[in-house]
Each structure stands twice: as structure tokens, then as C-alpha cells.
Design a protein around this motif. Structure first.
Motif, mmCIF file in Angstrom:
data_model
loop_
_atom_site.group_PDB
_atom_site.id
_atom_site.type_symbol
_atom_site.label_atom_id
_atom_site.label_comp_id
_atom_site.label_asym_id
_atom_site.label_seq_id
_atom_site.Cartn_x
_atom_site.Cartn_y
_atom_site.Cartn_z
ATOM 1 N N ASP A 101 -5.044 -11.949 -7.215
ATOM 2 C CA ASP A 101 -4.250 -12.877 -6.404
ATOM 3 C C ASP A 101 -2.821 -12.355 -6.218
ATOM 4 O OD1 ASP A 101 -6.405 -14.548 -6.136
ATOM 5 O OD2 ASP A 101 -5.785 -15.921 -7.746
ATOM 6 N N GLU A 102 -2.238 -11.822 -7.305
ATOM 7 C CA GLU A 102 -0.876 -11.270 -7.216
ATOM 8 C C GLU A 102 -0.845 -10.085 -6.251
ATOM 9 O OE1 GLU A 102 1.269 -11.832 -11.486
ATOM 10 O OE2 GLU A 102 -0.581 -10.669 -11.514
ATOM 11 N N LEU A 103 -1.876 -9.254 -6.330
ATOM 12 C CA LEU A 103 -1.936 -8.080 -5.461
ATOM 13 C C LEU A 103 -2.088 -8.492 -4.001
ATOM 14 C CD1 LEU A 103 -1.899 -5.013 -5.607
ATOM 15 C CD2 LEU A 103 -4.391 -5.047 -5.811
ATOM 16 N N ALA A 104 -2.962 -9.489 -3.766
ATOM 17 C CA ALA A 104 -3.164 -9.968 -2.397
ATOM 18 C C ALA A 104 -1.873 -10.562 -1.843
ATOM 19 C CB ALA A 104 -4.287 -11.005 -2.374
ATOM 20 N N ALA A 105 -1.149 -11.288 -2.685
ATOM 21 C CA ALA A 105 0.120 -11.881 -2.250
ATOM 22 C C ALA A 105 1.126 -10.792 -1.888
ATOM 23 C CB ALA A 105 0.679 -12.783 -3.346
ATOM 24 N N LYS A 106 1.112 -9.685 -2.633
ATOM 25 C CA LYS A 106 2.023 -8.573 -2.349
ATOM 26 C C LYS A 106 1.686 -7.944 -1.002
ATOM 27 C CE LYS A 106 4.715 -6.766 -4.722
ATOM 28 N NZ LYS A 106 6.213 -6.819 -4.784
ATOM 29 N N VAL A 107 0.386 -7.791 -0.721
ATOM 30 C CA VAL A 107 -0.026 -7.230 0.573
ATOM 31 C C VAL A 107 0.402 -8.168 1.704
ATOM 32 C CG1 VAL A 107 -2.006 -6.596 2.014
ATOM 33 C CG2 VAL A 107 -1.947 -5.911 -0.399
ATOM 34 N N ASP A 108 0.168 -9.482 1.512
ATOM 35 C CA ASP A 108 0.579 -10.453 2.539
ATOM 36 C C ASP A 108 2.085 -10.400 2.775
ATOM 37 O OD1 ASP A 108 -2.024 -11.254 2.817
ATOM 38 O OD2 ASP A 108 -1.824 -13.081 1.604
ATOM 39 N N GLU A 109 2.813 -10.247 1.706
ATOM 40 C CA GLU A 109 4.282 -10.166 1.808
ATOM 41 C C GLU A 109 4.701 -8.969 2.658
ATOM 42 O OE1 GLU A 109 7.783 -8.942 -1.306
ATOM 43 O OE2 GLU A 109 6.289 -10.390 -2.029
ATOM 44 N N LYS A 110 4.023 -7.851 2.462
ATOM 45 C CA LYS A 110 4.342 -6.651 3.227
ATOM 46 C C LYS A 110 3.960 -6.827 4.701
ATOM 47 C CE LYS A 110 4.299 -2.944 -0.167
ATOM 48 N NZ LYS A 110 5.543 -2.398 0.394
ATOM 49 N N LEU A 111 2.838 -7.502 4.935
ATOM 50 C CA LEU A 111 2.422 -7.727 6.315
ATOM 51 C C LEU A 111 3.394 -8.660 7.042
ATOM 52 C CD1 LEU A 111 -1.446 -8.099 5.826
ATOM 53 C CD2 LEU A 111 -0.254 -6.253 7.021
ATOM 54 N N VAL A 112 3.820 -9.711 6.374
ATOM 55 C CA VAL A 112 4.786 -10.650 6.958
ATOM 56 C C VAL A 112 6.087 -9.921 7.286
ATOM 57 C CG1 VAL A 112 6.240 -12.654 6.471
ATOM 58 C CG2 VAL A 112 3.806 -12.705 5.892
ATOM 59 N N GLU A 113 6.481 -9.042 6.396
ATOM 60 C CA GLU A 113 7.721 -8.286 6.600
ATOM 61 C C GLU A 113 7.610 -7.349 7.797
ATOM 62 O OE1 GLU A 113 10.400 -5.011 4.108
ATOM 63 O OE2 GLU A 113 8.953 -6.265 3.058
ATOM 64 N N ALA A 114 6.423 -6.746 7.974
ATOM 65 C CA ALA A 114 6.252 -5.771 9.051
ATOM 66 C C ALA A 114 5.863 -6.416 10.381
ATOM 67 C CB ALA A 114 5.188 -4.748 8.655
ATOM 68 N N ARG A 115 5.351 -7.642 10.348
ATOM 69 C CA ARG A 115 4.764 -8.287 11.522
ATOM 70 C C ARG A 115 5.681 -8.319 12.751
ATOM 71 N NH1 ARG A 115 2.605 -14.560 11.803
ATOM 72 N NH2 ARG A 115 1.348 -14.348 13.715
ATOM 73 N N PRO A 116 6.979 -8.636 12.590
ATOM 74 C CA PRO A 116 7.827 -8.737 13.795
ATOM 75 C C PRO A 116 7.901 -7.446 14.613
ATOM 76 C CG PRO A 116 8.901 -9.770 11.913
ATOM 77 C CD PRO A 116 7.710 -9.055 11.379
ATOM 78 N N LEU A 151 -1.888 -0.679 3.143
ATOM 79 C CA LEU A 151 -0.780 -1.209 2.347
ATOM 80 C C LEU A 151 -1.176 -1.485 0.898
ATOM 81 C CD1 LEU A 151 0.724 -3.751 4.901
ATOM 82 C CD2 LEU A 151 1.657 -1.530 4.242
ATOM 83 N N MET A 152 -2.491 -1.479 0.613
ATOM 84 C CA MET A 152 -2.950 -1.817 -0.730
ATOM 85 C C MET A 152 -2.398 -0.845 -1.771
ATOM 86 S SD MET A 152 -4.665 -3.968 -2.509
ATOM 87 C CE MET A 152 -5.690 -4.840 -1.334
ATOM 88 N N GLY A 153 -2.413 0.449 -1.446
ATOM 89 C CA GLY A 153 -1.904 1.449 -2.401
ATOM 90 C C GLY A 153 -0.444 1.212 -2.733
ATOM 91 N N GLU A 154 0.375 0.951 -1.683
ATOM 92 C CA GLU A 154 1.791 0.668 -1.914
ATOM 93 C C GLU A 154 1.958 -0.586 -2.765
ATOM 94 O OE1 GLU A 154 4.094 0.422 1.625
ATOM 95 O OE2 GLU A 154 3.207 2.225 2.529
ATOM 96 N N ALA A 155 1.164 -1.597 -2.467
ATOM 97 C CA ALA A 155 1.266 -2.862 -3.199
ATOM 98 C C ALA A 155 0.902 -2.672 -4.674
ATOM 99 C CB ALA A 155 0.353 -3.906 -2.564
ATOM 100 N N MET A 156 -0.128 -1.873 -4.922
ATOM 101 C CA MET A 156 -0.541 -1.601 -6.306
ATOM 102 C C MET A 156 0.586 -0.912 -7.071
ATOM 103 S SD MET A 156 -4.480 -0.336 -5.645
ATOM 104 C CE MET A 156 -4.812 0.046 -7.357
ATOM 105 N N GLN A 157 1.166 0.138 -6.453
ATOM 106 C CA GLN A 157 2.231 0.882 -7.130
ATOM 107 C C GLN A 157 3.443 -0.002 -7.388
ATOM 108 O OE1 GLN A 157 1.966 4.237 -8.224
ATOM 109 N NE2 GLN A 157 3.716 3.466 -9.384
ATOM 110 N N GLU A 158 3.831 -0.791 -6.386
ATOM 111 C CA GLU A 158 4.993 -1.666 -6.546
ATOM 112 C C GLU A 158 4.730 -2.752 -7.587
ATOM 113 O OE1 GLU A 158 6.386 -3.235 -2.872
ATOM 114 O OE2 GLU A 158 6.657 -1.261 -1.945
ATOM 115 N N SER A 159 3.507 -3.236 -7.648
ATOM 116 C CA SER A 159 3.170 -4.270 -8.633
ATOM 117 C C SER A 159 3.250 -3.710 -10.048
ATOM 118 C CB SER A 159 1.760 -4.816 -8.363
ATOM 119 O OG SER A 159 1.709 -5.469 -7.116
ATOM 120 N N ILE A 160 2.719 -2.498 -10.234
ATOM 121 C CA ILE A 160 2.764 -1.861 -11.559
ATOM 122 C C ILE A 160 4.208 -1.564 -11.947
ATOM 123 C CG2 ILE A 160 2.122 0.195 -12.861
ATOM 124 C CD1 ILE A 160 -0.479 0.247 -11.145
ATOM 125 N N ASP A 161 4.979 -0.998 -10.994
ATOM 126 C CA ASP A 161 6.397 -0.697 -11.275
ATOM 127 C C ASP A 161 7.153 -1.977 -11.604
ATOM 128 O OD1 ASP A 161 5.875 1.941 -10.777
ATOM 129 O OD2 ASP A 161 6.757 1.964 -8.758
#
Length: 443
Positions: free
Chosen positions: A22-37, A62-72
Motif C-alpha cells: 500500500d505504501e509503495l502504491a501510494a508513492k507511485v500515485d504521488e509521482k503520477l499526480v506530480e507528473a500529470r500536469p 515509476l515503480m523502480g523509482e518508488a521502491m528506491q525512494e521508499s527504501i531510502d
């Protein structure tokens, strides 16, 4: 996010970190919202692409980026909450290699924490500051050395053969295949034998000549010689010996002083005295610093991160091996195992390094940009004509910057400790100072 401690022995730490799906999915959604405009897609206005379509199109990327950012982020939060400072880069490994979208992420993290450094009462440290003055004998010795470097030449007795180091005045004409070549002739040319200023082998053939002799010098131009028409060619130089002069030291007088930029001999002696005393002060500071480090090493004991000691011991052993084998320039050599002596020295260096870093941090000591620039300028002088390239190299190389910053920081911390310690001036002779330096080198 869940963090579970798995190891806590001495300074060694181990943790299992779980980042939920769920945390990972939320991170991906966050990145999509940020890039959407800024996203455009056929059939939709810019910034109006539905999230479901965006996730299908870009979610995997974006999943790979989200995974790395979540771990960091999990690691950063752990260090913030625990207060731990890792001695070296933590080892991080994802344990569920069969991970697929929708699974939690399981990560193992291990590291060695930096130890807690005990408080030190710096005012209890007692040190001697050796002060040596430049005596007349030392100034005279330095003057004599300067006179040697400003040597002149005097005619040898008529009929005397030239020796290596002499200056011979010659007329010469060079020929290749019997033909004179451009730049191969000169008159009244003063050549110091042994200066290696001419083609290899030329000067050696003029040792043992006398005034009035005519000598043929046979040489071969180097293969890499600048003039292509002469490179690798055999040549004959017809030389006429017009003078043979022996080297002699310049006279120590006002004229010598002006050669070195001083108004007169008295002024030159004053400059030499100042330079010698600056050298003595530098040597005395090195001795005082060693005594300070010895005192700190005896005062403070704490557990050391094994990884730092091991790395330092390896570096010491490697450097000493190269010192003993100067002909080996690269690193293609047998593996070098640190000895007990190397390990002991490494422990001292790591202990003192951590202590000085702690003292500097608490005192809010920093290396300024101006100090770094000055250090870069000083080092750049070792590369004449390439100063700009050196500056650019350092600016682009954080590791090089750290290597230059570390000794500057250490010296500022040492000066800080000198101010707090009890320091007693002690006048000594140059010989006493020299013995103290030698004793330091022998340890």
C-alpha cells in the motif's frame, strides 16, 4: 513501514525493513499526480489524462523509482529516530527476490554505528611549544648554499682539461649526411657539461677537452625529437673550444643579495633568518601536534568500528608496501595482508580521527570556501600550465574535495585544542628541535 531489529552487538546493527504494498502504491500515485500536469496523451488535453490510464502507461516505469525512494526514506527515518550514525555505507539487500507488483518489499540493512565519544577535559592537557631562533651559523650556512646555487665560472689554468660540471665556451656546426642543418650552429655558446641541455651524449664527449682544440662530436638525435627532419638521424658537430671554466660559488656580498631580490646583504640575512624561523616553527608545531595526539590517545578509549580499522590497516599496509617497492607504480601486485603493527597503528588513527571529528563538530569548526580555494591554489602549483584543468577536476570530484578538506579541518581542530590546553613556551636550539623531529619519525 515496519522496522525490526535483528542484531545489536557492540557497534554492529542489523534490521529488517518492510515497506508495504500500500505504501509503495501510494508513492507511485504521488509521482503520477506530480507528473500529470505536464503529460500529454492522444485524445486528452494536457494534464487531463485519467489516473487509471497514467498508471497503466507509466506505473511500471515509476515503480523502480518508488521502491528506491521508499527504501531510502525508511533508512533515513531509522537513522533520524535512532540517532545512529553509520561508520560506513550501510549494506542493504532486498530479500524477496521473487517480488511482484502487489507484494510488500522486504529489505535487510546492516551497518556499524559510530561510537559515542566520551567527553575530554582539554584544559588538563599540558604541552611544550618549542621555540628555536635562527643563529648566525645557520644563517651563514644558508647563505653559502644560496651562493652555490648562484654559481659563477672562472677560467681554468691554461692547458687544463675540462671536467664534468665545467662550463665550456664553443663554436659549433652540426651536419647530417655532410650537410649543415638549420639551427645546428652557434658561436661563443656557453655549455655547462652535465647539464643535459644538449642531445644525449653530446656533453660527455666534451669532457677532457682543452682551449684551442677542435673536436668532432658524434650523436644520434632521439627518435621523438621535435624536428621531424632530424629525428633518429646521426649527426656530427664540429666544435671549437674557446674557453674552459670551472664552477665557483658566487661571492657573498651585496651583489649576491640583489640577485635574490634583497636590497643588500644585511636585508638578505634578515630574510633568511625569517625563513629559517618559519621552518623551525613548522617543525615545532609538528612535534607539538604529535605530543597532543599522544596525550589524547592515552586519555580517551572507546570501541572502534571494525570496518574502519580494517580499511585503515589495509591502506597503511598498502602504502608502506609501495614505499618499500618504489619501482611498482600500479596495483598489479600480490595481496598485502596487514600485520599486527599495521592494525595497532590503524586503531590509533581511527580513534584519534573520530575524536578530532567530534571535537570539531561540537566546536562548530568548519573549513571555509576561501580556505579550500587557497588549498586548491597551493596544490595547483604542482601542475604548471595545467592549473585550470586541476581546478576543474577538483570541482567535479567530491572525493578529491574531501581529501583536501580533511587535513585542513584536522589542523583547525588541533589549533582549537592548543588554545584550550596548557601550553608552555620552551626555547631550544636548532639541534634540539632536530632531535625532537627525528624522535617523532622513529616512533
Amino acid at each position: 513501514m515496519q522496522v525490526t531489529e535483528t542484531l545489536n552487538e557492540g557497534l554492529k546493527r542489523g534490521y529488517n525493513i518492510v515497506v508495504t504494498a500500500d505504501e509503495l502504491a501510494a508513492k507511485v500515485d504521488e509521482k503520477l499526480v506530480e507528473a500529470r500536469p505536464e503529460i500529454e496523451m492522444k485524445g486528452f488535453r494536457k494534464g487531463k489524462v485519467p489516473m487509471a490510464l497514467l498508471k497503466k502507461q507509466y506505473g511500471q516505469r515509476l515503480m523502480g523509482e518508488a521502491m528506491q525512494e521508499s527504501i531510502d526514506g525508511a533508512m533515513s527515518k531509522h537513522f533520524e529516530d535512532s540517532g545512529d550514525r553509520p561508520a560506513m555505507q550501510p549494506a542493504v539487500k532486498m530479500t524477496n527476490d521473487d517480488w511482484k507488483e502487489g507484494d510488500d518489499i522486504h529489505v535487510e540493512m546492516s551497518y556499524e554505528a559510530l561510537p559515542t565519544i566520551p567527553e575530554v577535559d582539554l584544559k588538563k592537557i599540558k604541552l611544550d611549544k618549542m621555540i628555536a631562533k635562527a643563529d648566525e651559523a645557520s644563517v651563514d650556512e644558508a647563505l653559502a648554499n644560496l651562493a652555490e646555487t648562484a654559481q659563477d665560472f672562472a677560467d681554468r689554468k691554461k692547458g687544463t682539461k675540462s671536467k664534468d660540471g665545467d662550463q665550456v665556451t664553443i663554436d659549433f656546426l652540426g651536419k647530417v649526411d655532410g650537410e649543415a642543418f638549420e639551427g645546428g650552429a652557434a658561436e661563443d655558446y656557453p655549455l655547462v657539461l652535465g647539464s643535459n641541455s644538449f642531445i644525449p651524449g653530446f656533453e660527455a664527449q666534451l669532457v677532457g677537452v682543452k682551449v684551442g682544440e677542435e673536436v668532432e662530436v658524434n650523436v644520434t638525435f632521439p627518435a621523438e625529437y621535435g624536428a621531424e627532419n632530424l629525428a633518429g638521424k646521426d649527426a656530427v658537430f664540429e666544435c671549437k673550444i674557446k674557453a674552459v671554466k670551472a664552477p665557483k660559488a658566487a661571492e657573498i656580498n651585496d651583489e649576491l643579495a640583489t640577485k635574490f631580490g634583497a636590497e643588500d646583504l644585511a636585508a638578505l640575512k634578515g630574510q633568511i633568518s625569517e625563513r629559517l624561523e618559519a621552518e623551525y616553527a613548522g617543525a615545532a608545531r609538528a612535534v607539538q601536534k604529535r605530543h597532543l595526539l599522544d596525550a589524547l590517545d592515552k586519555m580517551v578509549k572507546f570501541e572502534l568500528p571494525p570496518s574502519l580499522v580494517e580499511a585503515e590497516a589495509g591502506q597503511i599496509a598498502h602504502q608502506l608496501w609501495h614505499d618499500e617497492n618504489p619501482d611498482v607504480q600500479g596495483h598489479d601486485h600480490p595481496e598485502i595482508e596487514p600485520t599486527d603493527e599495521h592494525n595497532t597503528l590503524a586503531e590509533r588513527r581511527v580513534r584519534l580521527g573520530l575524536l578530532l571529528a567530534e571535537l570539531g563538530q561540537k566546536a562548530e569548526i568548519q573549513v571555509t570556501d576561501a580556505e579550500m580555494t587557497q588549498a586548491m591554489m597551493n596544490q595547483a602549483r604542482q601542475y604548471p600550465g595545467q592549473e585550470r584543468e586541476f581546478f576543474e577536476f577538483v570541482q567535479k570530484n567530491p572525493q578529491m574535495q574531501q581529501q583536501m578538506r580533511a587535513p585542513l579541518f584536522e589542523d583547525k581542530v588541533v589549533d582549537y585544542v592548543f588554545e584550550l590546553a596548557t601550553v608552555t613556551d620552551k626555547e631550544v636550539s636548532k639541534d634540539q628541535l632536530q632531535k625532537a623531529v627525528e624522535a617523532m619519525d622513529d616512533e
